[in-house]
Design an enzyme around this catalytic site. Structure first.
Site, PDB file in Angstrom:
ATOM      1  N   THR A 199       8.795  -2.393  14.752  1.00 44.81           N
ATOM      2  CA  THR A 199       9.764  -0.704  14.450  1.00 44.81           C
ATOM      3  C   THR A 199       9.536   0.041  15.276  1.00 44.81           C
ATOM      4  O   THR A 199       7.996   0.675  14.539  1.00 44.81           O
ATOM      5  CB  THR A 199       9.437  -0.724  13.049  1.00 44.81           C
ATOM      6  OG1 THR A 199       9.719  -2.846  12.995  1.00 44.81           O
ATOM      7  CG2 THR A 199      11.373  -0.770  12.910  1.00 44.81           C
TER       8      THR A 199
ATOM      9  N   LYS B 178       1.099  -1.201  -0.163  1.00 42.56           N
ATOM     10  CA  LYS B 178       0.016   0.098  -0.428  1.00 42.56           C
ATOM     11  C   LYS B 178       1.065   1.109   0.110  1.00 42.56           C
ATOM     12  O   LYS B 178       0.395   2.390  -0.709  1.00 42.56           O
ATOM     13  CB  LYS B 178      -1.107   0.365   1.025  1.00 42.56           C
ATOM     14  CG  LYS B 178      -1.584  -0.959   1.180  1.00 42.56           C
ATOM     15  CD  LYS B 178      -3.223  -0.668   2.299  1.00 42.56           C
ATOM     16  CE  LYS B 178      -4.035  -1.479   2.291  1.00 42.56           C
ATOM     17  NZ  LYS B 178      -5.152  -2.140   3.063  1.00 42.56           N
TER      18      LYS B 178
HETATM   19  N1  LIG Z   1     -10.101  -5.352   6.649  1.00 41.47           N
HETATM   20  C1  LIG Z   1     -10.483  -5.081   6.358  1.00 41.47           C
HETATM   21  O1  LIG Z   1     -10.516  -4.257   5.158  1.00 41.47           O
HETATM   22  C2  LIG Z   1      -8.787  -4.535   6.229  1.00 41.47           C
HETATM   23  C3  LIG Z   1      -8.009  -3.479   4.984  1.00 41.47           C
HETATM   24  C4  LIG Z   1      -6.230  -3.484   5.062  1.00 41.47           C
HETATM   25  C5  LIG Z   1      -5.554  -4.429   5.769  1.00 41.47           C
HETATM   26  N2  LIG Z   1      -5.958  -5.194   6.600  1.00 41.47           N
HETATM   27  C6  LIG Z   1      -5.354  -6.502   7.578  1.00 41.47           C
HETATM   28  O2  LIG Z   1      -4.659  -5.460   7.931  1.00 41.47           O
HETATM   29  C7  LIG Z   1      -3.204  -6.351   8.376  1.00 41.47           C
HETATM   30  C8  LIG Z   1      -1.766  -5.154   7.839  1.00 41.47           C
HETATM   31  O3  LIG Z   1      -2.088  -5.190   6.483  1.00 41.47           O
HETATM   32  P1  LIG Z   1      -1.179  -3.300   6.028  1.00 41.47           P
HETATM   33  O4  LIG Z   1      -1.806  -2.809   4.182  1.00 41.47           O
HETATM   34  O5  LIG Z   1      -1.423  -2.044   6.748  1.00 41.47           O
HETATM   35  O6  LIG Z   1       0.048  -4.402   5.894  1.00 41.47           O
HETATM   36  P2  LIG Z   1       1.359  -3.502   6.022  1.00 41.47           P
HETATM   37  O7  LIG Z   1       1.577  -2.592   5.385  1.00 41.47           O
HETATM   38  O8  LIG Z   1       2.532  -4.121   5.560  1.00 41.47           O
HETATM   39  O9  LIG Z   1       1.525  -2.970   7.295  1.00 41.47           O
HETATM   40  C9  LIG Z   1       2.201  -4.829   8.077  1.00 41.47           C
HETATM   41  C10 LIG Z   1       2.007  -3.667   9.934  1.00 41.47           C
HETATM   42  O10 LIG Z   1       2.289  -4.713  10.459  1.00 41.47           O
HETATM   43  C11 LIG Z   1       3.357  -5.134  11.184  1.00 41.47           C
HETATM   44  N3  LIG Z   1       3.355  -6.180  11.512  1.00 41.47           N
HETATM   45  C12 LIG Z   1       3.368  -7.723  10.489  1.00 41.47           C
HETATM   46  N4  LIG Z   1       4.007  -8.879  10.667  1.00 41.47           N
HETATM   47  C13 LIG Z   1       3.751  -8.692  12.677  1.00 41.47           C
HETATM   48  C14 LIG Z   1       4.664  -9.917  13.103  1.00 41.47           C
HETATM   49  N5  LIG Z   1       4.484 -10.347  13.053  1.00 41.47           N
HETATM   50  N6  LIG Z   1       4.559  -9.103  14.688  1.00 41.47           N
HETATM   51  C15 LIG Z   1       4.487  -7.535  14.704  1.00 41.47           C
HETATM   52  N7  LIG Z   1       4.174  -6.329  14.040  1.00 41.47           N
HETATM   53  C16 LIG Z   1       3.991  -7.107  12.673  1.00 41.47           C
HETATM   54  C17 LIG Z   1       4.262  -4.432  10.795  1.00 41.47           C
HETATM   55  O11 LIG Z   1       5.288  -3.471  11.484  1.00 41.47           O
HETATM   56  P3  LIG Z   1       6.862  -3.873  11.422  1.00 41.47           P
HETATM   57  O12 LIG Z   1       6.981  -1.509  11.139  1.00 41.47           O
HETATM   58  O13 LIG Z   1       7.883  -3.549  12.435  1.00 41.47           O
HETATM   59  O14 LIG Z   1       7.357  -3.968   9.850  1.00 41.47           O
HETATM   60  C18 LIG Z   1       3.563  -3.124  10.143  1.00 41.47           C
HETATM   61  O15 LIG Z   1       3.000  -2.305  11.346  1.00 41.47           O
HETATM   62  C19 LIG Z   1      -2.967  -7.542   7.300  1.00 41.47           C
HETATM   63  O16 LIG Z   1      -4.128  -8.698   7.721  1.00 41.47           O
HETATM   64  C20 LIG Z   1      -4.426  -7.293   5.989  1.00 41.47           C
HETATM   65  O17 LIG Z   1      -4.658  -8.274   5.867  1.00 41.47           O
HETATM   66  C21 LIG Z   1      -7.869  -5.497   7.111  1.00 41.47           C
END
Ligand SMILES: NC(=O)c1ccc[n+]([C@@H]2O[C@H](COP(=O)([O-])OP(=O)(O)OC[C@H]3O[C@@H](n4cnc5c(N)ncnc54)[C@H](OP(=O)(O)O)[C@@H]3O)[C@@H](O)[C@H]2O)c1
Length: 350
Positions: A232, A134
């Site tokens: 982080t 994103k």
């Molecule tokens: N319900 C909905 O409509 C909807 C919409 C959007 C997203 N989502 C969900 O939201 C989640 C995140 O999506 P995103 O697009 O924001 O992803 P993203 O931009 O890649 O961000 C991921 C975030 O999660 C953290 N993270 C990932 N794995 C982790 C772990 N094992 N332990 C601790 N922190 C962790 C990362 O921390 P770091 O900075 O340390 O890497 C970062 O802050 C996904 O599961 C997605 O399916 C749902």
């Protein structure tokens, strides 16, 4: 492969052009658009003669294969991983019911910039964007909506048909924030008409990625005091430098409870299938929150939500955010009003 199959039509040489594996799935579906001679479908899921074959049922019922032709517009969700996404299910059924000539695919993408450069024709008319692309997607668009620019994340990309330019939007924040407001209003029996129930609340966001930025921005807009906790720490700090508020490392969240009645929003993928036993915060720390939201929607009831409910908090599922953000995307993809009842009906099965 699509160049080959299209050109094979000009020279009247039938070509079967199939690419293996998950990344090749689009070749198996879009052969109907780009002149491939045939595709393969399996009778049973997993019983394949080559990697990446879809079932006949998915070809016909999920992707509306029989309706795909040269003029069909292609949409899809760009992500990694992406196979879990329910977006194709939602949009393809909605396209079908509206008689809209489009198909919506899972697009497993490693590098979003190179993907968008490769699939640059107006045939590829719009994309949803998910983990982890994103933020990178913002730089790939020719123009970005001011809200998406402030958030620093794009979850919807539209290709203008007149000149193939890419426009980026963020529909995540409206979907999530309205779901949380509805949850809080429910607890107030709708008595807080007018002002947002988030006004003045301490709003803790776990995660500082695309969804985290959208939630933090939206909560701030509604007058909440925002705290960002991220694995982080530097990313949490960067985000608070932009929108204001306090930054924490994820490890410090367990002992963070300056007041009761806070709102918690998990925007990391912790707890998402297949790792459904994981949770971002120990159960005992949840008692300080009046409402807990989880962006994860596969499964719908995550461990975090189950434990929050056991602690007496109002819970709001990521499914509500998913449905809310999809309304905005559908309207941009098709120019038609979103079939809200149909979306709810489809997602109620999951
Ligand atoms: N319900 C909905 O409509 C909807 C919409 C959007 C997203 N989502 C969900 O939201 C989640 C995140 O999506 P995103 O697009 O924001 O992803 P993203 O931009 O890649 O961000 C991921 C975030 O999660 C953290 N993270 C990932 N794995 C982790 C772990 N094992 N332990 C601790 N922190 C962790 C990362 O921390 P770091 O900075 O340390 O890497 C970062 O802050 C996904 O599961 C997605 O399916 C749902």
């Amino acid at each position: 492969m699509f160049h080959i199959t299209v050109h094979s039509q000009v020279s009247s040489v039938p070509v079967i052009g199939i690419v293996m594996g998950e990344r090749g799935l689009i070749s198996r579906i879009l052969c109907a658009k780009f002149g491939g001679f045939l595709t393969f479908g399996t009778l049973e899921s997993g019983v394949v003669s080559a990697p990446g074959q879809p079932t006949i049922k998915d070809l016909l019922d999920l992707y509306n294969f029989r309706s795909i032709g040269p003029d069909t517009k292609v949409f899809g969700i760009i992500g990694k991983p992406v196979g879990h996404s329910k977006s194709p299910l939602l949009y393809n059924q909605a396209f079908k019911s509206a008689g809209f000539n489009g198909v919506f695919l899972h697009l497993l993408v490693d590098d979003v910039a190179s993907f968008l450069q490769t699939y640059s024709s107006t045939d590829f008319a719009g994309f949803s964007c998910t983990i982890p692309h994103k933020e990178a997607a913002v730089k790939c668009c020719d123009e970005v909506d001011p809200v998406a620019k402030s958030i620093g994340a794009v979850n919807c990309i539209i290709r203008r048909q007149s000149d193939a330019k890419l426009f980026g939007y963020n529909t995540d924040y409206v979907g999530a924030i309205s779901a949380i407001e509805d949850g809080l209003r429910g607890s107030h029996n709708g008595s807080s008409a007018g002002a947002s129930p988030l006004n003045g609340k301490l709003f803790v966001v776990i995660g500082a990625g695309g969804a985290g930025k959208a939630l933090a921005y939206g909560a701030k807009e509604k007058g909440a005091r925002v705290v960002i906790a991220n694995r982080t720490y530097d990313r949490a700090r960067e985000l608070t430098e932009t929108i204001g508020g306090e930054a924490l490392s994820l490890a410090d969240l367990e002992n963070f409870h300056p007041e009761d009645g806070m709102v918690l929003a998990n925007t990391t993928s912790i707890g998402m299938q297949p790792k459904i036993d994981e949770t971002p915060i120990p159960k005992h720390a949840l008692k300080h929150y009046s409402l807990v939201f989880d962006a994860v929607y596969t499964p719908k009831m995550t461990r975090l939500l189950r434990e929050a409910e056991e602690c007496g908090a109002i819970i709001v599922s990521g499914m509500e955010m998913f449905i809310g953000q999809a309304y905005g995307q559908y309207e941009r993809f098709t120019g038609l009003p979103a079939p809200k009842e149909l979306f709810r009906k489809i997602m109620s099965k999951y």
